[in-house]
Write a protein that holds these residues in place. Structure first.
Motif, PDB file in Angstrom:
ATOM      1  N   VAL A  28       7.808 -14.727  -2.099  1.00 45.44           N
ATOM      2  CA  VAL A  28       7.401 -13.175  -1.968  1.00 45.44           C
ATOM      3  C   VAL A  28       6.486 -13.073  -2.690  1.00 45.44           C
ATOM      4  O   VAL A  28       5.516 -12.753  -2.116  1.00 45.44           O
ATOM      5  N   ASN A  29       6.268 -13.718  -4.256  1.00 51.43           N
ATOM      6  CA  ASN A  29       4.859 -14.115  -4.581  1.00 51.43           C
ATOM      7  C   ASN A  29       4.240 -14.405  -3.848  1.00 51.43           C
ATOM      8  O   ASN A  29       2.608 -14.099  -3.751  1.00 51.43           O
ATOM      9  N   ALA A  30       3.827 -16.034  -3.135  1.00 54.35           N
ATOM     10  CA  ALA A  30       2.950 -16.206  -3.051  1.00 54.35           C
ATOM     11  C   ALA A  30       2.691 -15.533  -1.763  1.00 54.35           C
ATOM     12  O   ALA A  30       1.063 -16.038  -0.945  1.00 54.35           O
ATOM     13  N   LEU A  31       3.503 -15.216  -0.491  1.00 55.38           N
ATOM     14  CA  LEU A  31       3.166 -14.501   0.934  1.00 55.38           C
ATOM     15  C   LEU A  31       1.746 -13.084   0.183  1.00 55.38           C
ATOM     16  O   LEU A  31       0.954 -12.370   0.576  1.00 55.38           O
ATOM     17  N   ALA A  32       3.021 -12.451  -0.901  1.00 55.66           N
ATOM     18  CA  ALA A  32       2.249 -11.682  -1.431  1.00 55.66           C
ATOM     19  C   ALA A  32       0.442 -12.089  -1.712  1.00 55.66           C
ATOM     20  O   ALA A  32      -0.177 -11.170  -1.715  1.00 55.66           O
ATOM     21  N   GLN A  33       0.657 -13.081  -2.581  1.00 55.23           N
ATOM     22  CA  GLN A  33      -0.769 -13.819  -2.655  1.00 55.23           C
ATOM     23  C   GLN A  33      -1.616 -14.171  -1.740  1.00 55.23           C
ATOM     24  O   GLN A  33      -2.601 -14.373  -1.631  1.00 55.23           O
ATOM     25  N   SER A  34      -0.865 -14.510  -0.525  1.00 56.78           N
ATOM     26  CA  SER A  34      -2.098 -14.552   0.993  1.00 56.78           C
ATOM     27  C   SER A  34      -2.358 -13.170   0.994  1.00 56.78           C
ATOM     28  O   SER A  34      -3.435 -13.748   1.296  1.00 56.78           O
ATOM     29  N   GLU A  35      -1.854 -12.559   1.170  1.00 56.39           N
ATOM     30  CA  GLU A  35      -3.095 -11.520   2.272  1.00 56.39           C
ATOM     31  C   GLU A  35      -4.216 -10.883   0.328  1.00 56.39           C
ATOM     32  O   GLU A  35      -5.058 -10.694   1.128  1.00 56.39           O
ATOM     33  N   VAL A  36      -3.600 -11.283  -0.013  1.00 51.58           N
ATOM     34  CA  VAL A  36      -4.310 -11.047  -1.645  1.00 51.58           C
ATOM     35  C   VAL A  36      -5.984 -12.123  -1.501  1.00 51.58           C
ATOM     36  O   VAL A  36      -7.117 -11.820  -1.511  1.00 51.58           O
TER      37      VAL A  36
END
Length: 273
Positions: free
Chosen positions: A181-189
């Protein structure tokens, strides 16, 4: 002196005989290869397959597990062979074959007591955060890689913890879900940062908003809010910029982004193991 010439006639009979011998030898060479496992019991075949896998001879191990599936069909040992073969494919760098084997296992054995392990292994195959040498050099992390695999991994882990909450694999699966979940959010960032640095501020705003909207309580929210604030500021949208800054300061009062701005970290942004 007469010119040198080959005498062909005397060689006809030996040549014909040699041709027959060569044909016989070729026939023998092209015959079926002897199966060294033919006399092995299923238990011996399983033991040999496990030994080959432990030694890193994954191709040979996979062959043995496939033979075992056929010879022990309908028994728990055949099911075990399927799972072990999937793991061998995974270790051999063959994720597609591993996933196909696991999907087949789950389709054929929906009530198997090893179903939790099958789901865990499927999640692990897709997760696969072994980036290798070039990932280490470039400081690449999971958020910069294939997001479809990450989402498939999350789905497998989610099924595991929902269906088998007391499984021995559930605690690790939950940790990996948090990471994903953190990685997917960071992907958007990552994408928002890319647009911001190239002056595409509207695109940066859209990506930052998506990260904030879709993922809550994640480390990436800090940078997403900062990018939102700076992108609005760059567009001269004072009210929106002030609002984004206030939210950033309220949630991350000690954020270094407000003093030092964007900088590339020296290592992966977040790591559990």
């Amino acid at each position: 002196m007469k010119p040198f010439a080959l005498s062909v006639a005397p060689l006809r009979r030996p040549t014909l005989a040699a041709a027959v011998v060569l044909a016989l030898l070729a026939g023998c060479a092209s015959g079926p290869e002897k199966d060294v496992t033919a006399g092995w019991s299923p238990n011996k075949l399983y033991a040999e397959a496990m030994d080959e896998r432990a030694a890193g001879n994954y191709d040979k191990a996979i062959q043995y597990f496939e033979k075992l599936e056929g010879r022990a069909a309908g028994t728990p040992l055949a099911q075990q062979a399927q799972l072990e073969k999937a793991y061998a494919h995974y270790k051999n760098g063959e994720p597609a074959q591993a996933i196909a084997t696991l999907d087949r296992f789950m389709r054929l054995h929906p009530a198997s007591p090893a179903l939790d392990y099958a789901l865990y292994l499927k999640g692990l195959v897709n997760f696969n955060d072994n980036l290798g040498l070039f990932g280490f050099i470039s400081q690449q992390d999971l958020s910069e890689r294939d997001q479809k695999a990450a989402k498939d991994s999350f789905e497998a882990f989610k099924q595991l913890v929902e269906r088998f909450p007391d499984s021995r694999y559930a605690p690790d699966a939950r940790q990996r879900m948090v990471y994903i979940v953190n990685a997917l959010a960071q992907s958007e960032v990552h994408i928002a940062r890319y647009y911001y640095r190239r002056g595409a501020y509207v695109a940066a705003i859209n990506r930052a908003q998506q990260a904030i909207r879709d993922y809550t309580n994640v480390p990436a929210a800090e940078e997403a809010l900062y990018l939102l604030y700076k992108s609005y500021e760059a567009l001269g949208m004072e009210q929106q910029a002030n609002d984004a800054r206030r939210v950033l300061e309220a949630n991350f009062p000690a954020s270094p982004l407000l003093t030092r701005g964007l900088q590339r970290d020296s290592g992966p942004w977040w790591k559990l193991w």
